[in-house]
Motif scaffolding. Structure first.
Motif, PDB file in Angstrom:
ATOM      1  N   PRO A   1      56.160  37.700  32.156  1.00 35.70           N
ATOM      2  CA  PRO A   1      55.718  39.052  32.523  1.00 35.70           C
ATOM      3  C   PRO A   1      54.402  38.987  33.276  1.00 35.70           C
ATOM      4  CG  PRO A   1      55.191  38.635  30.236  1.00 35.70           C
ATOM      5  CD  PRO A   1      55.979  37.431  30.716  1.00 35.70           C
ATOM      6  N   THR A   2      54.189  39.961  34.146  1.00 36.59           N
ATOM      7  CA  THR A   2      52.903  40.020  34.830  1.00 36.59           C
ATOM      8  C   THR A   2      51.852  40.576  33.889  1.00 36.59           C
ATOM      9  OG1 THR A   2      51.725  40.818  36.782  1.00 36.59           O
ATOM     10  CG2 THR A   2      53.272  42.330  35.771  1.00 36.59           C
ATOM     11  N   VAL A   3      50.663  40.034  33.977  1.00 35.57           N
ATOM     12  CA  VAL A   3      49.561  40.512  33.158  1.00 35.57           C
ATOM     13  C   VAL A   3      48.702  41.417  34.025  1.00 35.57           C
ATOM     14  CG1 VAL A   3      47.532  39.860  31.806  1.00 35.57           C
ATOM     15  CG2 VAL A   3      49.577  38.426  31.760  1.00 35.57           C
ATOM     16  N   VAL A   4      48.696  42.709  33.712  1.00 39.65           N
ATOM     17  CA  VAL A   4      47.916  43.657  34.505  1.00 39.65           C
ATOM     18  C   VAL A   4      46.461  43.508  34.110  1.00 39.65           C
ATOM     19  CG1 VAL A   4      47.615  46.048  35.179  1.00 39.65           C
ATOM     20  CG2 VAL A   4      49.888  45.198  34.591  1.00 39.65           C
ATOM     21  N   THR A   5      45.754  42.620  34.801  1.00 39.00           N
ATOM     22  CA  THR A   5      44.361  42.339  34.497  1.00 39.00           C
ATOM     23  C   THR A   5      43.472  43.252  35.319  1.00 39.00           C
ATOM     24  OG1 THR A   5      44.953  40.022  34.173  1.00 39.00           O
ATOM     25  CG2 THR A   5      42.604  40.531  34.423  1.00 39.00           C
ATOM     26  N   PRO A   6      42.549  43.978  34.702  1.00 43.10           N
ATOM     27  CA  PRO A   6      41.640  44.809  35.497  1.00 43.10           C
ATOM     28  C   PRO A   6      40.898  43.958  36.513  1.00 43.10           C
ATOM     29  CG  PRO A   6      41.402  45.243  33.143  1.00 43.10           C
ATOM     30  CD  PRO A   6      42.254  44.035  33.263  1.00 43.10           C
ATOM     31  N   ASN A   7      40.665  44.536  37.690  1.00 48.05           N
ATOM     32  CA  ASN A   7      39.941  43.805  38.717  1.00 48.05           C
ATOM     33  C   ASN A   7      38.581  43.376  38.191  1.00 48.05           C
ATOM     34  OD1 ASN A   7      42.023  44.204  40.426  1.00 48.05           O
ATOM     35  ND2 ASN A   7      41.103  45.897  41.538  1.00 48.05           N
ATOM     36  N   LYS A   8      38.321  42.088  38.166  1.00 48.16           N
ATOM     37  CA  LYS A   8      37.036  41.614  37.701  1.00 48.16           C
ATOM     38  C   LYS A   8      35.968  41.952  38.730  1.00 48.16           C
ATOM     39  CE  LYS A   8      38.874  37.846  34.905  1.00 48.16           C
ATOM     40  NZ  LYS A   8      38.791  36.417  34.583  1.00 48.16           N
ATOM     41  N   PRO A   9      34.787  42.340  38.297  1.00 54.03           N
ATOM     42  CA  PRO A   9      33.780  42.770  39.242  1.00 54.03           C
ATOM     43  C   PRO A   9      33.292  41.672  40.156  1.00 54.03           C
ATOM     44  CG  PRO A   9      32.867  42.634  37.012  1.00 54.03           C
ATOM     45  CD  PRO A   9      34.339  42.446  36.890  1.00 54.03           C
ATOM     46  N   HIS A  10      33.235  40.417  39.668  1.00 47.52           N
ATOM     47  CA  HIS A  10      32.732  39.329  40.488  1.00 47.52           C
ATOM     48  C   HIS A  10      31.464  39.732  41.219  1.00 47.52           C
ATOM     49  CE1 HIS A  10      36.425  37.328  39.546  1.00 47.52           C
ATOM     50  NE2 HIS A  10      37.164  38.035  40.363  1.00 47.52           N
ATOM     51  N   GLN A  11      30.532  40.339  40.513  1.00 42.63           N
ATOM     52  CA  GLN A  11      29.290  40.838  41.105  1.00 42.63           C
ATOM     53  C   GLN A  11      29.587  41.843  42.205  1.00 42.63           C
ATOM     54  OE1 GLN A  11      27.134  37.335  42.310  1.00 42.63           O
ATOM     55  NE2 GLN A  11      26.580  36.795  40.210  1.00 42.63           N
ATOM     56  N   GLY A  12      30.661  42.627  42.016  1.00 39.49           N
ATOM     57  CA  GLY A  12      30.987  43.681  42.963  1.00 39.49           C
ATOM     58  C   GLY A  12      31.770  43.220  44.166  1.00 39.49           C
ATOM     59  N   ARG A  13      32.141  41.942  44.237  1.00 41.47           N
ATOM     60  CA  ARG A  13      32.827  41.421  45.418  1.00 41.47           C
ATOM     61  C   ARG A  13      34.117  40.714  45.008  1.00 41.47           C
ATOM     62  NH1 ARG A  13      29.449  40.418  49.826  1.00 41.47           N
ATOM     63  NH2 ARG A  13      30.293  38.348  50.220  1.00 41.47           N
ATOM     64  N   ALA A  14      35.142  40.852  45.841  1.00 43.51           N
ATOM     65  CA  ALA A  14      36.374  40.122  45.604  1.00 43.51           C
ATOM     66  C   ALA A  14      36.151  38.633  45.898  1.00 43.51           C
ATOM     67  CB  ALA A  14      37.481  40.674  46.492  1.00 43.51           C
ATOM     68  N   ARG A  15      36.959  37.793  45.253  1.00 42.76           N
ATOM     69  CA  ARG A  15      36.860  36.348  45.479  1.00 42.76           C
ATOM     70  C   ARG A  15      38.180  35.839  46.066  1.00 42.76           C
ATOM     71  NH1 ARG A  15      33.716  32.676  43.342  1.00 42.76           N
ATOM     72  NH2 ARG A  15      35.401  31.482  42.344  1.00 42.76           N
ATOM     73  N   ILE A  16      38.062  35.089  47.176  1.00 42.57           N
ATOM     74  CA  ILE A  16      39.227  34.589  47.907  1.00 42.57           C
ATOM     75  C   ILE A  16      39.136  33.072  47.996  1.00 42.57           C
ATOM     76  CG2 ILE A  16      40.479  34.627  50.102  1.00 42.57           C
ATOM     77  CD1 ILE A  16      39.294  37.387  50.619  1.00 42.57           C
ATOM     78  N   LEU A  17      40.206  32.392  47.585  1.00 44.25           N
ATOM     79  CA  LEU A  17      40.306  30.942  47.730  1.00 44.25           C
ATOM     80  C   LEU A  17      41.231  30.647  48.909  1.00 44.25           C
ATOM     81  CD1 LEU A  17      39.834  28.025  46.819  1.00 44.25           C
ATOM     82  CD2 LEU A  17      41.779  28.288  45.250  1.00 44.25           C
ATOM     83  N   ALA A  18      40.716  29.973  49.924  1.00 45.75           N
ATOM     84  CA  ALA A  18      41.487  29.634  51.122  1.00 45.75           C
ATOM     85  C   ALA A  18      41.775  28.139  51.121  1.00 45.75           C
ATOM     86  CB  ALA A  18      40.724  30.030  52.378  1.00 45.75           C
ATOM     87  N   ILE A  19      43.052  27.791  51.020  1.00 43.95           N
ATOM     88  CA  ILE A  19      43.479  26.387  51.032  1.00 43.95           C
ATOM     89  C   ILE A  19      44.047  26.083  52.413  1.00 43.95           C
ATOM     90  CG2 ILE A  19      44.976  24.657  49.989  1.00 43.95           C
ATOM     91  CD1 ILE A  19      45.052  26.405  47.470  1.00 43.95           C
ATOM     92  N   LEU A  20      43.419  25.141  53.116  1.00 38.50           N
ATOM     93  CA  LEU A  20      43.873  24.737  54.445  1.00 38.50           C
ATOM     94  C   LEU A  20      44.540  23.380  54.322  1.00 38.50           C
ATOM     95  CD1 LEU A  20      40.762  25.818  56.548  1.00 38.50           C
ATOM     96  CD2 LEU A  20      42.798  27.142  55.971  1.00 38.50           C
ATOM     97  N   GLY A  21      45.833  23.327  54.583  1.00 34.88           N
ATOM     98  CA  GLY A  21      46.596  22.103  54.385  1.00 34.88           C
ATOM     99  C   GLY A  21      46.648  21.231  55.616  1.00 34.88           C
ATOM    100  N   ASP A  22      47.756  20.523  55.767  1.00 39.27           N
ATOM    101  CA  ASP A  22      47.954  19.611  56.895  1.00 39.27           C
ATOM    102  C   ASP A  22      47.923  20.396  58.204  1.00 39.27           C
ATOM    103  OD1 ASP A  22      48.672  17.613  58.640  1.00 39.27           O
ATOM    104  OD2 ASP A  22      50.768  17.529  57.990  1.00 39.27           O
TER     105      ASP A  22
END
Length: 563
Positions: A82-103
Motif C-alpha cells: 500500500p502507498t503510505v500517505v506521508t505528509p510533505n516534510k518541510p525540509h526547511q521549507g524546500r522540496a528535495r530532489i535527487l537527480a541520478i545521471l546514468g550512462d
C-alpha cells in the motif's frame, strides 16, 4: 495507428463505459459547482503489450461535452504494497530532489542539468551518478547510499538508458556496460518512500516494467517513457515538465503541459512523441506538487543578484521619468536585448504558448486565390483554415479579421465561414473575433452576416500601441470592451486552471463573454497565472513593454497554411 485506436475507443462496444465516466463527471460538476476536483480514470493493462497503446488519447469529456476534467492515469494490475500517505516534510521549507545521471553514451545531460539547477531557488537538488574517474561498483554504491539518505527526498529523477526486464523490475544504465536493477535497490527505495519520497521520474527509454515495479513497492507516482524516444524529445519533455513543477503545478498538470509542448514543437520531426511519456499512480495517492513557499523563501527568491539589482535600479530610475520615456524607449529595449543575450536567457527549447497560422504567398498560390480575393481575404479560405484547426483539436483560436460587411466575392464566402464557425463551436472551440475600438463600444463582426453570434463566440478589440502590451482599462468594464490578446490569454488560462466554465455551443442563449467573465470573477483560483492576469494592474500607471529581446520564433512559431 492512432486514428484506428481512437476509432476503436469511440466504438459502440465502449459506449456504456464512456457514458458512465462522463455521467460521474457531470454529477460532480453539478454537486460541487466551481470545484477543482476531477474524475480520475485508472487504467490497468495486461499483458504488457496493451500498455504500449496510447490510452491518453481517449477523449471521453470531448465526446459528451462534460464540464469537469477527466484524467486518464495508468496503474499496474497487481500492487503488493500500500502507498503510505506521508505528509510533505518541510525540509526547511524546500522540496528535495535527487537527480541520478546514468550512462551518458550517445546522450548529453547538459539540458537536464541546466533545468534542474534552475529549481535551486525553490528546491534542494543533489546530483549523483557516473563520472569517468569512478568505477561501476563505486557508482552503484553512491546511488544506493544517496537514495537511502536519512533526510529523505520528495522527487527522484533518473536520466540515461534503461531496459524492460520482467524478472528484475527494469534495469538502469548507470555506467558504460554496467546496469542496476530495481530489485537490487528495492530496500533503499522502500526506505526513501517511508521518508517522504513522492515522485519518481525516469527520463529514459522503455520504462513500463520500472513503473510497475515502483508502484508495486508502494510508490505514489511514477513517470516513465513507454517506448524508446529520441534524446532531443526526452530533453524537451523534461524542460517543460520541470517548468510546470516550478510553477507549483501538480505532476499531472505538468505532464500535460510537457505533452502539449511535444505536440506543438515536435509533431513534424517526431510524430506522436507527445504520447510516449506516461504517468503511473497508486490509486488513492494525492498528486504531488512542489509546495508553495513561506514568506521567507518567497522573499529570498525575489532578491536579485548584484548585477540584476544594478540593472533594475537603472531601469526603474529612467522609467519613472515621464518626459524621457519616449526618448529612452529604444535604448531600454536595446539594453534589455543585450542583457538577455549576454546572460544567455533566450530559451532554447520551450513550449510555445501561441502558434501563428500564416497565410503566406505560397499557400494562396496553391489554393488558387486570385489577387481580388486577398484584400479583403477570401472568407471561404478562412473557413478551410478553421476546419483544419478543428481537426487538430485546437481549443482556443483568435481570428484577427474584421467581418463587418458582406463579402460578395466569392458569393458563398459568408455562408462558408458561418458553417465552419458553427462546426468549430459545436466542437467546443473558443473563437475570439477581432474588432475595432470606438469610444464606448467595439465594432467587429456583424451578426446579420450569419457568421457568428455573441451567445457562443467572443470578441476583442485589436487596437494597440506598437510598443506596449494592451491591457483592460481599469475604468472600463471588460464585458463591453476587452483587448483581443488579453481575452485570448484569459480564455486559455481559464481552461487550464478552472472547471465549470460555460462552454461554446450554438444552442447557448446567453452572452458568452459576459457569462465567462462572471464565472472567472466568482470562482477563479487565488494563485496561478490566471489569478495574476486577472488582478494585474499597471504599477505607477506604467504600461508593460512588449519584450522585443526574445526572437518571435521562440514564442510564436509560424505555420504556413499550405503545410
Amino acid at each position: 495507428m492512432i486514428y484506428e485506436f481512437q476509432r476503436w475507443l469511440r466504438s459502440v462496444e465502449l459506449y456504456d463505459l464512456r457514458a458512465q465516466i462522463a455521467q460521474v463527471s457531470q454529477e460532480l460538476a453539478k454537486a460541487k459547482p466551481g470545484t477543482t476536483e476531477v474524475v480520475q480514470v485508472f487504467l490497468s493493462c495486461t499483458p504488457i503489450e496493451l500498455s504500449r497503446f496510447p490510452w491518453e488519447v481517449w477523449e471521453v469529456g470531448t465526446e459528451f461535452a462534460t464540464a469537469g476534467a477527466i484524467q486518464i492515469i495508468r496503474t499496474p494490475l497487481n500492487i503488493a504494497a500500500p502507498t503510505v500517505v506521508t505528509p510533505n516534510k518541510p525540509h526547511q521549507g524546500r522540496a528535495r530532489i535527487l537527480a541520478i545521471l546514468g550512462d551518458e553514451t550517445g546522450l548529453n545531460f547538459e539540458a537536464e542539468k541546466k533545468m534542474l539547477k534552475s529549481l535551486l531557488r525553490i528546491a534542494d537538488v543533489q546530483f549523483v551518478g557516473w563520472q569517468p574517474e569512478k568505477t561501476a561498483a563505486e557508482v552503484r554504491q553512491e546511488i544506493s547510499n544517496a537514495i537511502a539518505d536519512e533526510r529523505g527526498w520528495d522527487v527522484l529523477f533518473f536520466a540515461g538508458h534503461s531496459n524492460e526486464t520482467e524478472m528484475t523490475g527494469g534495469e538502469l544504465g548507470i555506467a558504460p556496460d554496467a546496469s542496476l536493477s530495481i530489485r537490487e535497490i528495492a530496500p533503499q527505495l522502500g526506505a526513501a518512500k517511508k521518508r517522504g519520497l513522492q515522485v519518481a521520474i525516469f527520463n529514459s527509454c522503455s520504462g513500463l516494467s520500472i513503473a510497475d515495479a515502483l508502484i508495486d513497492l508502494g510508490f505514489a507516482q511514477v513517470i516513465v517513457m513507454r517506448e524508446p524516444i529520441h534524446n532531443s524529445v526526452a530533453q524537451g519533455f523534461l524542460v517543460q515538465f520541470l517548468q510546470g513543477m516550478a510553477k507549483h503545478l501538480d505532476v499531472y498538470a505538468s505532464l500535460m503541459a510537457a505533452r502539449q509542448f511535444l505536440r506543438m514543437g515536435k509533431s513534424h520531426t517526431y510524430p506522436s512523441s507527445y504520447l510516449v511519456p506516461s504517468l503511473f499512480c497508486h490509486p488513492g495517492a494525492k498528486l504531488y506538487q512542489i509546495p508553495q513557499f513561506q514568506w521567507q523563501q518567497r522573499l529570498r527568491q525575489m532578491i536579485p543578484i548584484r548585477f540584476e539589482a544594478i540593472a533594475l535600479a537603472v531601469s526603474l530610475t529612467l522609467g519613472v521619468l515621464t518626459p524621457f520615456q519616449e526618448l529612452l524607449l529604444d535604448t531600454r529595449i536595446l539594453t534589455q536585448s543585450v542583457y538577455r543575450n549576454v546572460t544567455a536567457q533566450i530559451p532554447s527549447e520551450e513550449a510555445p504558448p501561441v502558434a501563428l497560422v500564416q497565410i503566406d504567398t505560397e499557400s494562396l498560390y496553391r489554393a488558387g486565390i486570385p489577387e481580388t480575393q486577398i484584400r479583403p481575404m477570401n472568407r471561404s479560405y478562412i473557413a478551410k483554415l478553421l476546419d483544419r484547426l478543428r481537426t487538430l483539436n485546437t481549443s482556443v483560436v483568435g481570428l484577427d479579421f474584421i467581418f463587418d460587411t458582406p463579402q460578395k466575392d466569392p458569393p458563398s464566402a459568408d455562408q462558408d465561414l458561418g458553417q465552419a464557425v458553427r462546426r468549430a463551436v459545436d466542437a467546443n472551440m473558443w473563437l475570439v473575433f477581432g474588432a475595432l475600438l470606438e469610444p464606448t463600444r467595439e465594432v467587429g463582426t456583424n451578426e446579420a452576416l450569419g457568421i457568428n453570434k455573441w451567445n457562443w463566440t467572443l470578441q476583442g478589440y485589436v487596437d494597440a500601441y506598437p510598443n506596449f502590451v494592451e491591457l483592460p482599462d481599469a475604468d472600463r468594464d471588460c464585458r463591453k470592451t476587452c483587448p483581443f490578446a488579453y481575452l485570448l490569454s484569459l480564455v486559455q488560462l481559464a481552461n487550464q486552471e478552472m472547471i465549470g466554465l460555460p462552454q461554446p455551443q450554438t444552442t447557448r442563449q446567453q452572452n458568452l463573454r459576459a457569462q465567462l467573465l462572471d464565472v472567472i470573477q466568482r470562482q477563479h483560483p487565488q494563485t496561478g497565472n490566471l489569478s495574476t492576469l486577472w488582478h494585474w494592474r499597471s504599477p505607477f500607471g506604467l504600461q508593460p513593454l512588449i519584450d522585443y529581446s526574445i526572437p518571435p520564433s521562440k514564442f510564436t512559431p509560424r505555420f504556413p497554411l499550405g503545410n
